[in-house]
Motif scaffolding. Structure first.
Motif, PDB file in Angstrom:
ATOM      1  N   LEU A 125      -1.016   2.842  10.942  1.00 52.30           N
ATOM      2  CA  LEU A 125      -1.324   2.483   9.554  1.00 52.30           C
ATOM      3  C   LEU A 125      -0.116   2.717   8.648  1.00 52.30           C
ATOM      4  CD1 LEU A 125      -4.954   3.899   9.110  1.00 52.30           C
ATOM      5  CD2 LEU A 125      -4.247   1.496   9.017  1.00 52.30           C
ATOM      6  N   ALA A 126       0.598   3.810   8.893  1.00 54.91           N
ATOM      7  CA  ALA A 126       1.791   4.117   8.085  1.00 54.91           C
ATOM      8  C   ALA A 126       2.837   3.018   8.250  1.00 54.91           C
ATOM      9  CB  ALA A 126       2.373   5.471   8.477  1.00 54.91           C
ATOM     10  N   LEU A 127       2.870   2.417   9.451  1.00 59.06           N
ATOM     11  CA  LEU A 127       3.874   1.388   9.759  1.00 59.06           C
ATOM     12  C   LEU A 127       3.450  -0.012   9.346  1.00 59.06           C
ATOM     13  CD1 LEU A 127       4.886   2.562  13.361  1.00 59.06           C
ATOM     14  CD2 LEU A 127       6.315   2.654  11.324  1.00 59.06           C
ATOM     15  N   LEU A 128       2.260  -0.131   8.810  1.00 59.24           N
ATOM     16  CA  LEU A 128       1.643  -1.429   8.575  1.00 59.24           C
ATOM     17  C   LEU A 128       2.541  -2.431   7.844  1.00 59.24           C
ATOM     18  CD1 LEU A 128      -1.117  -2.590   9.275  1.00 59.24           C
ATOM     19  CD2 LEU A 128      -1.922  -1.906   7.005  1.00 59.24           C
ATOM     20  N   TYR A 129       3.265  -2.000   6.820  1.00 63.01           N
ATOM     21  CA  TYR A 129       4.068  -2.938   6.042  1.00 63.01           C
ATOM     22  C   TYR A 129       5.552  -2.904   6.418  1.00 63.01           C
ATOM     23  CZ  TYR A 129      -0.179  -3.411   3.362  1.00 63.01           C
ATOM     24  OH  TYR A 129      -1.479  -3.642   3.006  1.00 63.01           O
ATOM     25  N   LEU A 130       5.855  -2.242   7.552  1.00 64.36           N
ATOM     26  CA  LEU A 130       7.245  -2.175   7.991  1.00 64.36           C
ATOM     27  C   LEU A 130       7.456  -3.136   9.137  1.00 64.36           C
ATOM     28  CD1 LEU A 130       7.377   1.698   7.914  1.00 64.36           C
ATOM     29  CD2 LEU A 130       8.745   0.219   6.460  1.00 64.36           C
ATOM     30  N   THR A 131       8.668  -3.683   9.224  1.00 65.47           N
ATOM     31  CA  THR A 131       8.892  -4.648  10.307  1.00 65.47           C
ATOM     32  C   THR A 131       9.570  -3.981  11.494  1.00 65.47           C
ATOM     33  OG1 THR A 131      10.846  -5.254   9.065  1.00 65.47           O
ATOM     34  CG2 THR A 131       8.949  -6.729   8.942  1.00 65.47           C
ATOM     35  N   PRO A 148      -1.619  19.822  -1.064  1.00 68.87           N
ATOM     36  CA  PRO A 148      -2.227  19.579  -2.388  1.00 68.87           C
ATOM     37  C   PRO A 148      -3.345  18.539  -2.367  1.00 68.87           C
ATOM     38  CG  PRO A 148      -0.186  18.351  -2.192  1.00 68.87           C
ATOM     39  CD  PRO A 148      -0.370  19.066  -0.874  1.00 68.87           C
ATOM     40  N   GLY A 149      -3.775  18.108  -1.187  1.00 67.44           N
ATOM     41  CA  GLY A 149      -4.911  17.182  -1.095  1.00 67.44           C
ATOM     42  C   GLY A 149      -4.508  15.718  -1.120  1.00 67.44           C
ATOM     43  N   THR A 150      -3.250  15.428  -1.459  1.00 61.09           N
ATOM     44  CA  THR A 150      -2.783  14.038  -1.508  1.00 61.09           C
ATOM     45  C   THR A 150      -2.000  13.715  -0.230  1.00 61.09           C
ATOM     46  OG1 THR A 150      -0.925  14.889  -2.756  1.00 61.09           O
ATOM     47  CG2 THR A 150      -2.690  13.857  -4.017  1.00 61.09           C
ATOM     48  N   GLY A 151      -1.317  12.545  -0.232  1.00 56.85           N
ATOM     49  CA  GLY A 151      -0.506  12.163   0.931  1.00 56.85           C
ATOM     50  C   GLY A 151      -1.291  11.342   1.930  1.00 56.85           C
ATOM     51  N   ALA A 152      -2.294  10.594   1.447  1.00 55.49           N
ATOM     52  CA  ALA A 152      -3.045   9.697   2.331  1.00 55.49           C
ATOM     53  C   ALA A 152      -2.151   8.518   2.701  1.00 55.49           C
ATOM     54  CB  ALA A 152      -4.309   9.205   1.636  1.00 55.49           C
ATOM     55  N   VAL A 153      -2.489   7.890   3.810  1.00 61.80           N
ATOM     56  CA  VAL A 153      -1.640   6.824   4.330  1.00 61.80           C
ATOM     57  C   VAL A 153      -1.602   5.611   3.385  1.00 61.80           C
ATOM     58  CG1 VAL A 153      -3.373   5.681   5.775  1.00 61.80           C
ATOM     59  CG2 VAL A 153      -0.992   5.832   6.558  1.00 61.80           C
ATOM     60  N   ASN A 154      -2.634   5.446   2.576  1.00 61.80           N
ATOM     61  CA  ASN A 154      -2.654   4.300   1.661  1.00 61.80           C
ATOM     62  C   ASN A 154      -1.959   4.560   0.323  1.00 61.80           C
ATOM     63  OD1 ASN A 154      -4.534   5.990   0.596  1.00 61.80           O
ATOM     64  ND2 ASN A 154      -6.203   4.488   0.504  1.00 61.80           N
ATOM     65  N   GLU A 155      -1.322   5.695   0.161  1.00 63.06           N
ATOM     66  CA  GLU A 155      -0.441   5.899  -1.006  1.00 63.06           C
ATOM     67  C   GLU A 155       0.912   5.314  -0.611  1.00 63.06           C
ATOM     68  OE1 GLU A 155      -0.544  10.188  -1.802  1.00 63.06           O
ATOM     69  OE2 GLU A 155      -2.720  10.117  -1.668  1.00 63.06           O
ATOM     70  N   ARG A 156       1.227   4.137  -1.138  1.00 69.67           N
ATOM     71  CA  ARG A 156       2.402   3.406  -0.636  1.00 69.67           C
ATOM     72  C   ARG A 156       3.419   3.041  -1.714  1.00 69.67           C
ATOM     73  NH1 ARG A 156       1.185   1.760   4.687  1.00 69.67           N
ATOM     74  NH2 ARG A 156      -1.038   1.585   5.136  1.00 69.67           N
ATOM     75  N   GLY A 157       3.238   3.544  -2.918  1.00 68.64           N
ATOM     76  CA  GLY A 157       4.131   3.168  -4.011  1.00 68.64           C
ATOM     77  C   GLY A 157       3.510   2.037  -4.810  1.00 68.64           C
ATOM     78  N   GLU A 158       4.053   1.800  -6.023  1.00 69.84           N
ATOM     79  CA  GLU A 158       3.427   0.762  -6.851  1.00 69.84           C
ATOM     80  C   GLU A 158       4.453  -0.207  -7.425  1.00 69.84           C
ATOM     81  OE1 GLU A 158       1.337   3.208  -9.669  1.00 69.84           O
ATOM     82  OE2 GLU A 158       3.167   3.698 -10.764  1.00 69.84           O
ATOM     83  N   GLY A 159       3.967  -1.366  -7.831  1.00 71.09           N
ATOM     84  CA  GLY A 159       4.829  -2.403  -8.409  1.00 71.09           C
ATOM     85  C   GLY A 159       5.904  -2.813  -7.421  1.00 71.09           C
ATOM     86  N   THR A 160       7.156  -2.897  -7.907  1.00 69.53           N
ATOM     87  CA  THR A 160       8.253  -3.321  -7.030  1.00 69.53           C
ATOM     88  C   THR A 160       8.567  -2.255  -5.984  1.00 69.53           C
ATOM     89  OG1 THR A 160       9.823  -2.429  -8.613  1.00 69.53           O
ATOM     90  CG2 THR A 160       9.371  -4.800  -8.744  1.00 69.53           C
ATOM     91  N   ALA A 161       8.001  -1.070  -6.164  1.00 69.12           N
ATOM     92  CA  ALA A 161       8.252   0.019  -5.207  1.00 69.12           C
ATOM     93  C   ALA A 161       7.178   0.084  -4.116  1.00 69.12           C
ATOM     94  CB  ALA A 161       8.334   1.360  -5.932  1.00 69.12           C
ATOM     95  N   PHE A 162       6.277  -0.882  -4.095  1.00 73.91           N
ATOM     96  CA  PHE A 162       5.267  -0.867  -3.040  1.00 73.91           C
ATOM     97  C   PHE A 162       5.951  -0.909  -1.682  1.00 73.91           C
ATOM     98  CE2 PHE A 162       2.351  -2.655   0.035  1.00 73.91           C
ATOM     99  CZ  PHE A 162       1.194  -1.933  -0.205  1.00 73.91           C
ATOM    100  N   GLY A 163       5.563  -0.020  -0.792  1.00 73.81           N
ATOM    101  CA  GLY A 163       6.171   0.023   0.540  1.00 73.81           C
ATOM    102  C   GLY A 163       7.298   1.047   0.655  1.00 73.81           C
TER     103      GLY A 163
END
Ligand SMILES: [Zn+2]
Ligand SMILES: [Zn+2]
Length: 397
Positions: free
Chosen positions: A391-397, A210-225
Motif C-alpha cells: 500500500l505504501a508503494l501504491l503510487y510509486l513506480t 502519536p497515533g498518526t502515520g497511517a499509510v494513506n497519509e500521502r501529502g496534499e496538493g502538488t505534494a501528493f505522493g
C-alpha cells in the motif's frame, strides 16, 4: 599513542557535552546523557578524532521561525526562566507542555536552540561540500509541532534543518525516519511541500504515540505522493522490518531523486526498548545505516546528514546502535568485521568503565545473540507488514 584512527575526511561529527543539558526532568525516559557512553565507546575505538568534531552553533530566531510560530517561541522563552511568570505557567498546556510527557524546564530555549543549530550546521557542512556526511546525535526531535511541544520535543531541529537546506541551497530533501514512533512533526511541516519527501517506518499508530502515520497519509496538493508511511505491526522482527524498509527506500529514492538525505535514528524499535512493542535486534541498526549510506552515494553524491532521536534503553541499546551508525558513515573496518564475525566484542575498557555504573548488565558484543523465542504470530505479522508495504508503494513506480 591511543587507538588507531580510521577516519576518512569525508564525515564530520557535530557534538558538544553542553547538549546533554537538554533535561526534561529527573528520571524522565528521554535522557541526553546517553550521549556520554556513546561518545566514549567511539572514542575508545579511536573512531572520533578531535579534528572532525565540531561544536553546534545556536540556531538563530529566524531559523526557528521558518518552522515555529512567533507565539510559540515566545512561550518557550518565557517558560525557560527559573521561575516562569504565572501568566505563562497557566498557559503552558496550550503550548504542549505538561508535567508528565513534555515538561518545560529552565534553560530549555537556549539548549534546544543549540540542538537545532547542530542540525543546521550539519546541513551547512554537507551542502557546502566541506564534507560528504555529517552526524548530529543530539538532534532528531521529530515530534515538535509549529505551535506546540510534543513527545519530549521542544523545537523540531529536523524540520528547521530541512527548511534551511531548501531555502539556502534550493535542495530537494529526502527525510528518512526510522524511530519507532511516527515522525509526525516533520511530516506536517512539509505535508504540502513537493521538494521535501518524508518517509517514516514506525509501529502503527493504532497502539502507539502519536497515533498518526497511517499509510494513506500521502501529502496534499502538488505534494501528493511525497509523504510515505510504513506503519508496521507490534512485535515485528528484524527480517520483516528490513524487508519493508529496504523495498520502500529503494523505490522512493529512485523516484524522488533527492539532493540531500536527512535521516532520523531513534533506536527505540529494539526489543529491549521500554516504550514500544517492536521486537527488532541490533541487526537492524547494523543493516539500516548501510542501506541509507548506499542510497546517499547512489542518488545524491553522498550528501547525508544523520540525526539522533528516541531510544530509551540507555545502556544496552543506544550506545551500540548510534556507534554502529557512525562506524558505517565513516567507513570504519569494524562494520566489515561484523559481517564475518557476529560475536565481535565491545572494547573491554568501555565495558569495565560503564558496567561499574550501569544498573543493568551490559551486552558484551556489538550484535545481540538473537536465538530469542520467535514471536508466536511471526507469519501473520510478516504477511500484514507485506500488505502495508504494498500500500505504501501504491503510487510509486
Ligand atoms: Zn560514504
Ligand atoms: Zn521514538
Amino acid at each position: 599513542m591511543g587507538a588507531p584512527q580510521y577516519m576518512t575526511k569525508s564525515s564530520l561529527f557535530i557534538y558538544s557535552e553542553q547538549e546533554t543539558g537538554y533535561r526534561l526532568q529527573q528520571g524522565h525516559p528521554f535522557n541526553q546523557e546517553r550521549l556520554l557512553p556513546t561518545i566514549d565507546l567511539l572514542r575508545k575505538l579511536g573512531a572520533v578524532p578531535e579534528s572532525i568534531v565540531h561544536a553546534p552553533i545556536t540556531a538563530s530566531e529566524d531559523q526557528l521561525q521558518a518552522v515555529h510560530s512567533s507565539d510559540y517561541i515566545e512561550a518557550v522563552k518565557a517558560l525557560s526562566q527559573d521561575n516562569p511568570e504565572e501568566l505563562w505557567q497557566i498557559q503552558a498546556d496550550k503550548y504542549g507542555f505538561d508535567m508528565e510527557d513534555t515538561p518545560y524546564f529552565s534553560g530549555m530555549h537556549e539548549v534546544t536552540s543549540l540542538l537545532v543549530g547542530g542540525s543546521v550546521l550539519a546541513v551547512d557542512k554537507v551542502m557546502s561540500g566541506e564534507t560528504e556526511h555529517a552526524i548530529h546525535l543530539g538532534g532528531g526531535l521529530h515530534h515538535a509541532l509549529k505551535n506546540k511541544a510534543a513527545g519530549f520535543c521542544v523545537y523540531n531541529d529536523a524540520s528547521v534543518a530541512i527548511e534551511y537546506a531548501k531555502n539556502r541551497y534550493g535542495a530537494r530533501i529526502l527525510y528518512i525516519d526510522t524511530d519507532v514512533h511516527h515522525g509526525d512533526g516533520v511530516q506536517w511541516s512539509f505535508y504540502s511541500e513537493p521538494d521535501v519527501c518524508t518517509l517514516s517506518i514506525h509501529e502503527t499508530g493504532k497502539y502507539l504515540f502519536p497515533g498518526t502515520g497511517a499509510v494513506n497519509e500521502r501529502g496534499e496538493g502538488t505534494a501528493f505522493g511525497t509523504c510515505i508511511n510504513i506503519p508496521v505491526e507490534p512485535y515485528t522482527e528484524d527480517a520483516s522490518w528490513l524487508e519493508c524498509f529496504e523495498d520502500v527506500l529503494n523505490k522512493v529514492a529512485a523516484q524522488f531523486k533527492p539532493d540531500l538525505i536527512v535521516s532520523q535514528h531513534g533506536c527505540d524499535a529494539h526489543a529491549y526498548d521500554p516504550l514500544s512493542h517492536i521486537h527488532c535486534s541490533m541487526d537492524i541498526y547494523l543493516a539500516m545505516p548501510q542501506l541509507i549510506h548506499r542510497i546517499a552515494h547512489q542518488h545524491c553524491a553522498g550528501r547525508w546528514v544523520a540525526l539522533g532521536g528516541g531510544g530509551y534503553d540507555f545502556w544496552r541499546v543506544v550506545p551500540r546502535a548510534w556507534s554502529l551508525l557512525w562506524l558505517e558513515m565513516s567507513d570504519n573496518p569494524i562494520i566489515d568485521h561484523l559481517t564475518c564475525n557476529r560475536a565481535l566484542e565491545l572494547p573491554s575498557a568501555w565495558l569495565t568503565q560503564w558496567q561499574a555504573i550501569s544498573p543493568v548488565e551490559l551486552p558484551t558484543t556489538w550484535l545481540d545473540n538473537t536465538d530469542w523465542t520467535p514471536m508466536p504470530r511471526r507469519q501473520e505479522i510478516t504477511t500484514k507488514n507485506r500488505q502495508t508495504k504494498e500500500l505504501a508503494l501504491l503510487y510509486l513506480t
